[in-house]
Design a protein around this motif. Structure first.
Motif, mmCIF file in Angstrom:
data_model
loop_
_atom_site.group_PDB
_atom_site.id
_atom_site.type_symbol
_atom_site.label_atom_id
_atom_site.label_comp_id
_atom_site.label_asym_id
_atom_site.label_seq_id
_atom_site.Cartn_x
_atom_site.Cartn_y
_atom_site.Cartn_z
ATOM 1 N N VAL A 5 -4.558 3.955 -32.687
ATOM 2 C CA VAL A 5 -3.458 3.011 -32.488
ATOM 3 C C VAL A 5 -3.598 1.859 -33.487
ATOM 4 O O VAL A 5 -2.623 1.437 -34.110
ATOM 5 C CB VAL A 5 -3.433 2.494 -31.027
ATOM 6 C CG1 VAL A 5 -2.449 1.338 -30.865
ATOM 7 C CG2 VAL A 5 -3.102 3.630 -30.054
ATOM 8 N N ALA A 6 -4.803 1.347 -33.666
ATOM 9 C CA ALA A 6 -5.032 0.224 -34.584
ATOM 10 C C ALA A 6 -4.623 0.573 -36.010
ATOM 11 O O ALA A 6 -4.009 -0.249 -36.712
ATOM 12 C CB ALA A 6 -6.492 -0.200 -34.538
ATOM 13 N N ILE A 7 -4.932 1.771 -36.453
ATOM 14 C CA ILE A 7 -4.565 2.206 -37.808
ATOM 15 C C ILE A 7 -3.049 2.364 -37.919
ATOM 16 O O ILE A 7 -2.446 1.961 -38.923
ATOM 17 C CB ILE A 7 -5.283 3.530 -38.182
ATOM 18 C CG1 ILE A 7 -6.769 3.278 -38.434
ATOM 19 C CG2 ILE A 7 -4.628 4.213 -39.372
ATOM 20 C CD1 ILE A 7 -7.092 2.523 -39.710
ATOM 21 N N ILE A 8 -2.421 2.927 -36.915
ATOM 22 C CA ILE A 8 -0.961 3.096 -36.954
ATOM 23 C C ILE A 8 -0.282 1.734 -37.054
ATOM 24 O O ILE A 8 0.653 1.551 -37.842
ATOM 25 C CB ILE A 8 -0.464 3.890 -35.728
ATOM 26 C CG1 ILE A 8 -1.016 5.323 -35.769
ATOM 27 C CG2 ILE A 8 1.061 3.903 -35.670
ATOM 28 C CD1 ILE A 8 -0.855 6.096 -34.468
ATOM 29 N N VAL A 9 -0.766 0.767 -36.279
ATOM 30 C CA VAL A 9 -0.188 -0.581 -36.342
ATOM 31 C C VAL A 9 -0.412 -1.188 -37.724
ATOM 32 O O VAL A 9 0.495 -1.800 -38.295
ATOM 33 C CB VAL A 9 -0.756 -1.486 -35.228
ATOM 34 C CG1 VAL A 9 -0.358 -2.942 -35.440
ATOM 35 C CG2 VAL A 9 -0.288 -0.997 -33.856
ATOM 36 N N LYS A 10 -1.580 -1.015 -38.289
ATOM 37 C CA LYS A 10 -1.857 -1.542 -39.630
ATOM 38 C C LYS A 10 -0.901 -0.935 -40.651
ATOM 39 O O LYS A 10 -0.373 -1.636 -41.525
ATOM 40 C CB LYS A 10 -3.313 -1.266 -40.020
ATOM 41 C CG LYS A 10 -3.707 -1.864 -41.353
ATOM 42 C CD LYS A 10 -5.175 -1.606 -41.671
ATOM 43 C CE LYS A 10 -5.543 -2.214 -43.018
ATOM 44 N NZ LYS A 10 -6.923 -1.896 -43.395
ATOM 45 N N HIS A 11 -0.680 0.373 -40.547
ATOM 46 C CA HIS A 11 0.251 1.043 -41.456
ATOM 47 C C HIS A 11 1.678 0.523 -41.258
ATOM 48 O O HIS A 11 2.370 0.214 -42.234
ATOM 49 C CB HIS A 11 0.192 2.559 -41.242
ATOM 50 C CG HIS A 11 1.318 3.287 -41.898
ATOM 51 N ND1 HIS A 11 1.546 3.240 -43.262
ATOM 52 C CD2 HIS A 11 2.299 4.069 -41.375
ATOM 53 C CE1 HIS A 11 2.624 3.976 -43.555
ATOM 54 N NE2 HIS A 11 3.093 4.471 -42.425
ATOM 55 N N LEU A 12 2.121 0.416 -40.018
ATOM 56 C CA LEU A 12 3.470 -0.092 -39.760
ATOM 57 C C LEU A 12 3.637 -1.502 -40.317
ATOM 58 O O LEU A 12 4.653 -1.815 -40.947
ATOM 59 C CB LEU A 12 3.776 -0.077 -38.261
ATOM 60 C CG LEU A 12 4.125 1.280 -37.658
ATOM 61 C CD1 LEU A 12 4.181 1.189 -36.144
ATOM 62 C CD2 LEU A 12 5.438 1.802 -38.221
ATOM 63 N N GLU A 17 -7.380 2.725 -43.432
ATOM 64 C CA GLU A 17 -8.817 2.455 -43.409
ATOM 65 C C GLU A 17 -9.061 1.095 -42.748
ATOM 66 O O GLU A 17 -8.175 0.246 -42.728
ATOM 67 C CB GLU A 17 -9.364 2.397 -44.843
ATOM 68 C CG GLU A 17 -9.110 3.646 -45.643
ATOM 69 C CD GLU A 17 -9.369 3.449 -47.135
ATOM 70 O OE1 GLU A 17 -9.616 2.302 -47.572
ATOM 71 O OE2 GLU A 17 -9.314 4.450 -47.864
ATOM 72 N N ALA A 18 -10.264 0.894 -42.268
ATOM 73 C CA ALA A 18 -10.739 -0.403 -41.763
ATOM 74 C C ALA A 18 -9.711 -1.153 -40.929
ATOM 75 O O ALA A 18 -9.152 -2.154 -41.359
ATOM 76 C CB ALA A 18 -11.207 -1.265 -42.930
ATOM 77 N N PRO A 19 -9.439 -0.674 -39.723
ATOM 78 C CA PRO A 19 -8.457 -1.360 -38.876
ATOM 79 C C PRO A 19 -8.962 -2.710 -38.377
ATOM 80 O O PRO A 19 -10.143 -3.035 -38.508
ATOM 81 C CB PRO A 19 -8.279 -0.385 -37.712
ATOM 82 C CG PRO A 19 -9.605 0.288 -37.599
ATOM 83 C CD PRO A 19 -10.078 0.432 -39.031
ATOM 84 N N SER A 20 -8.082 -3.451 -37.783
ATOM 85 C CA SER A 20 -8.455 -4.710 -37.132
ATOM 86 C C SER A 20 -9.516 -4.423 -36.084
ATOM 87 O O SER A 20 -9.676 -3.297 -35.624
ATOM 88 C CB SER A 20 -7.230 -5.328 -36.468
ATOM 89 O OG SER A 20 -6.246 -5.595 -37.429
ATOM 90 N N LYS A 21 -10.225 -5.460 -35.690
ATOM 91 C CA LYS A 21 -11.341 -5.284 -34.759
ATOM 92 C C LYS A 21 -11.020 -5.653 -33.316
ATOM 93 O O LYS A 21 -11.768 -5.309 -32.412
ATOM 94 C CB LYS A 21 -12.535 -6.139 -35.220
ATOM 95 C CG LYS A 21 -13.003 -5.821 -36.624
ATOM 96 C CD LYS A 21 -13.769 -4.526 -36.658
ATOM 97 C CE LYS A 21 -14.386 -4.310 -38.036
ATOM 98 N NZ LYS A 21 -14.233 -2.981 -38.525
#
Length: 192
Positions: free
Chosen positions: A47-54, A82-86
Motif C-alpha cells: 500500500v505504501a508503495i502504491i501511494v508513493k507512486h500515485l 522503492e523505499a516507501p515512507s516509514k
C-alpha cells in the motif's frame, strides 16, 4: 458511490476523483499500520508503495497541468516503487499532497477547457482525454489498495460497498428512496 445527476463532465469527473480518494482512505483506515508496508509477493507492491507512486504521478500530471508536459523531467518514476515512507502519517501526507494538486488543477476549469490540448510524454491529449486517463489509472491503483487492505484487515473488514448477500436489500432501499423521482428531476428533488 452516491450518484448525483449532472450533465457537466468536469463536475462528474471531480465527483469520481473524490469517490476514489475516499475509497482509498477508507480502505487504508482499516489496514493495520504494519501491513501498509507488506508486499504479498516479490512482484507486488505494498500500500505504501502504491501511494508513493500515485503521489509521484499526481505531482507530475497536475503541476502546471495546462502549460507543461504531464511527465515532468524531474520525475523519477522507477524510484516511486522503492523505499516507501516509514509511517502511516507520512503515507497519508503524501496521499493528501497528490490529491490537493489534482483538485487545485481541475477545480478552476470550465467546460471550454475540455478541448484544450495538453501533452503527456510529448503526446497530445485533450484535457478530457487526460482526465479520463487519470481516472482510469487512479481507479486501478485504489482497487489495489482496497484489495490489500481488505486482505490484511481479515475478519475486521467493514465493506466499502454493498456487502455480500445484501444486493437485494440495497436495491430495495434505493428503489424506495428513488420512488416518485422523475427522470431528469432537479437536484433538489433527487436528494430526498
Amino acid at each position: 458511490m452516491a450518484h448525483e445527476f449532472t450533465t457537466s463532465y468536469l463536475k462528474d469527473a471531480l465527483g469520481v476523483f473524490r469517490y476514489y480518494k475516499r475509497l482509498g482512505e477508507s480502505a487504508m483506515a482499516q489496514c493495520p499500520d504494519d501491513k501498509l508496508f507488506v508486499e504479498i509477493d516479490s512482484e507486488s507492491n505494498s500500500v505504501a508503495i502504491i501511494v508513493k507512486h500515485l503521489a509521484g504521478n499526481m505531482r507530475s500530471r497536475w503541476t502546471d497541468f495546462l502549460t507543461s508536459d504531464g511527465e515532468k523531467p524531474d520525475r523519477q518514476r522507477d524510484s516511486e516503487f522503492e523505499a516507501p515512507s516509514k509511517t502511516r502519517q507520512e503515507i497519508l501526507a503524501m496521499w493528501e499532497s497528490g490529491w490537493k494538486l489534482l483538485f487545485d488543477a481541475l477545480s478552476p476549469l470550465t467546460d471550454a477547457d475540455l478541448e484544450r490540448t495538453i501533452t503527456i510524454r510529448s503526446e497530445p491529449h485533450s484535457v478530457m482525454q487526460a482526465v479520463n486517463r487519470q481516472i482510469a489509472h487512479y481507479a486501478y491503483h485504489v482497487g489495489q489498495i482496497v484489495y490489500l487492505s481488505r486482505h490484511f484487515a481479515r475478519g475486521e473488514w467493514k465493506s466499502l460497498s454493498i456487502p455480500k448477500k445484501k444486493s437485494a436489500e440495497f436495491n430495495a432501499k434505493m428503489s424506495g428512496a428513488n420512488s416518485g423521482r422523475k427522470v431528469g428531476a432537479s437536484k433538489e428533488v433527487s436528494r430526498r
